[in-house]
Structures are given as C-alpha cells and as structure tokens.
Scaffold this active site. Structure first.
Site, PDB file in Angstrom:
ATOM      1  N   ALA A  82       0.820  -1.207   0.000  1.00 22.63           N
ATOM      2  CA  ALA A  82       0.000   0.000   0.000  1.00 22.63           C
ATOM      3  C   ALA A  82       0.858   1.263   0.000  1.00 22.63           C
ATOM      4  CB  ALA A  82      -0.918  -0.003   1.222  1.00 22.63           C
ATOM      5  N   ALA A 146       3.459  -0.824   4.371  1.00 25.65           N
ATOM      6  CA  ALA A 146       3.773   0.377   3.607  1.00 25.65           C
ATOM      7  C   ALA A 146       4.818   0.085   2.545  1.00 25.65           C
ATOM      8  CB  ALA A 146       4.274   1.482   4.533  1.00 25.65           C
ATOM      9  N   CYS A 147       4.477   0.366   1.292  1.00 28.29           N
ATOM     10  CA  CYS A 147       5.408   0.129   0.192  1.00 28.29           C
ATOM     11  C   CYS A 147       6.731   0.848   0.416  1.00 28.29           C
ATOM     12  CB  CYS A 147       4.770   0.586  -1.116  1.00 28.29           C
ATOM     13  SG  CYS A 147       5.827   0.454  -2.567  1.00 28.29           S
ATOM     14  N   PHE A 148       6.670   2.063   0.940  1.00 27.51           N
ATOM     15  CA  PHE A 148       7.890   2.865   1.033  1.00 27.51           C
ATOM     16  C   PHE A 148       8.843   2.401   2.123  1.00 27.51           C
ATOM     17  CE2 PHE A 148       6.233   5.678  -2.024  1.00 27.51           C
ATOM     18  CZ  PHE A 148       7.296   6.420  -2.480  1.00 27.51           C
TER      19      PHE A 148
END
Length: 283
Positions: A82, A146-148
């Site tokens: 996400a 979280a993708c980041f």
C-alpha cells in the site's frame, strides 16, 4: 541517432479511481498499437491509498481513519504494498518490451526507469543511491504494509531512506510501471492510514517510519514544488531514453475506456477492498 517519440501525458490531480483507470486505459492503447510509448505524470485529489493488486483492504489500511480524513482507497492493477499518495509526483511509463530503450527482462526495465528517477533527484540536489534490494530491518513489524518501507529491486535511497516506490505489470509485449516521488510527506499521517494493528501510538509509528522513508523537501535547503519536480522528471526521461516527449492529452477513446473501467472496477468499493475474486460485503 534519431530520438524515439514518446507521448507526454500530464493529467494533473484526479480521484484515485480515475487515476488507476486511466493508467490501464493507456496500457490498453499502447498494447493495441494505437499509441507511442507514454510518460504520464499525475496527482491525486483527494489524497488516496493505493493497494497492491493482491492485498485485502481491511487488513492493510486503517479504513475508519481514511474515511474520517477523506482519503480514498483504490486498488492498483500492479502488485506491491500500500502507498499513501498526497504531495508527490506520480508517474507511469507504458511501452513495448522491444525498442524504446526497454527489454523483455522485468528487472532491466526497473533499472532503466530508476536511472531516470535518480537523475531527477540528483538534478534537484539530492544524493540518490540505486539499490538492488534488501530485506526489512528492525522495526519492520510496525510498518509492514507500507510500500515505502521496503526497498526492492532497483529502487532509490537518500540518506538511507527509501524515496521512490514503483510497481510493474506486463501485458503481452507491453508493460506498465508506475510509481511516485514524494515531494512532502507526513510520516505520522502515513502510519495512521496504514496502521491496522493499533499496538503503538501514531507518534511512535511516525518516528519509526521517518527512519525508513524519505521525501524530496526533507533534505533541500530551498523547497521545490510538485510542478518543478515534474518538469525535472520530464527532462530526465528525455535524456536517459534519448526520447522526444510530445505533450498530448488522453484521447476521447482513452477517456471512454477509463470511465468504463471506473464503472467496472476502480469505482467499486467492494472490488477495491477485496479484489475481483471475492464475494460478500467489503472488509
């Protein structure tokens, strides 16, 4: 050597459902032979969380918080984790795997596009490092969705923090890669949007995220705008791919395709939260 012609599609801020639908419509257009390779730049209004294609919304997104804050939730056609989209430059590259500087190998294309992103960041004054991938470190349990927080193949770090996230989909002989460069970012807001566990405070979660994620204005003495970053990114892609970028809006047929995709999928909360194979009410 003659330059390759690309379309530069700069659509500005759109709702999450239309942003994702338009990416797919442009992919369909390139795959059908109706379009040159595309570099699209876009923004989000309102802010939105995009889910990776295989994620379940209620498991990775704090839906009550997003609803209260007016944050959209939409599913991407690409995989990954996400992402909260707010003050950032979002890009998509759509091209054939033969020609235009690309390869049939997925990782080769990640690397080529990352070189253009790296040039963008360096032109802005940041020291960006291209990484081949690494596993999560201490504290990853607080930021698992979280993708980041998870550098993957050929993504970019500044000061040890991930500053660009990308995901890719292949459709026959054509691929789409989209990703984002945060210009400004609120780590606490990002944590709250994606925190489904409630085990730690938003302040603690925000501090943990700030050790893993970065944003452009975090390290610049003179902040830049989203528009400035977009202009720099366009110049970087033109340089890295020896491309002539011709500005062109989506065609009427592409807009119609996008609007139909919104009706079928991206505007459907049940599909966005659970995916096309799920039945019953959304999580």
């Amino acid at each position: 050597m003659a330059k390759t012609i690309w379309r530069q599609v700069r659509t500005g801020p759109l709702p999450g459902s239309l942003n994702m639908a338009l990416d797919e419509a442009l992919l369909n257009s390139v795959a059908a032979g109706c379009s040159h390779p595309v570099l699209r730049l876009y923004r989000w209004d309102p802010a939105a969380v995009s889910l990776g294609y295989f994620q379940r919304g209620g498991r990775v997104v704090n839906l009550p918080y997003c609803r209260a804050e007016g944050i959209d939730v939409v599913r991407r056609m690409t995989g990954g984790r996400a992402v909260l989209h707010a003050s950032e430059v979002t890009y998509s590259v759509i091209a054939g795997v033969r020609g235009s500087g690309f390869s049939e190998r997925v990782l080769d294309n990640y690397r080529s596009i990352s070189l253009a992103l790296q040039l963008t960041l360096e032109t802005l004054g940041l020291d960006a490092t291209l990484v081949s991938g690494r596993s999560g470190g201490p504290g990853s349990e607080t930021t698992h969705s979280a993708c980041f927080t998870a550098p993957s193949s050929y993504e970019l770090l500044c000061e040890g923090c991930k500053i660009a996230g990308s995901s890719q989909k292949r459709q026959g002989e054509v691929f789409l890669q989209h990703g984002s460069l945060p210009v400004d970012l609120d780590p606490e807001r990002l944590f709250r949007a994606l925190d489904t566990l409630g085990r730690i405070s938003s302040e603690e979660g925000g501090r943990a995220l700030a050790q893993k994620v970065g944003w452009i204005n975090r390290w610049l003495d003179h902040p830049v705008t989203v528009e400035q970053v977009e202009d720099c990114l366009i110049a970087s892609f033109a340089s890295v791919f020896s491309a002539e970028l011709v500005e062109q809006a989506p065609t009427a047929a592409e807009w119609r395709d996008a609007e139909e995709l919104v009706r079928q999928r991206y505007g459907n909360p049940a599909w966005n939260l659970r995916g096309i194979a799920a039945a019953g009410p959304a999580e």
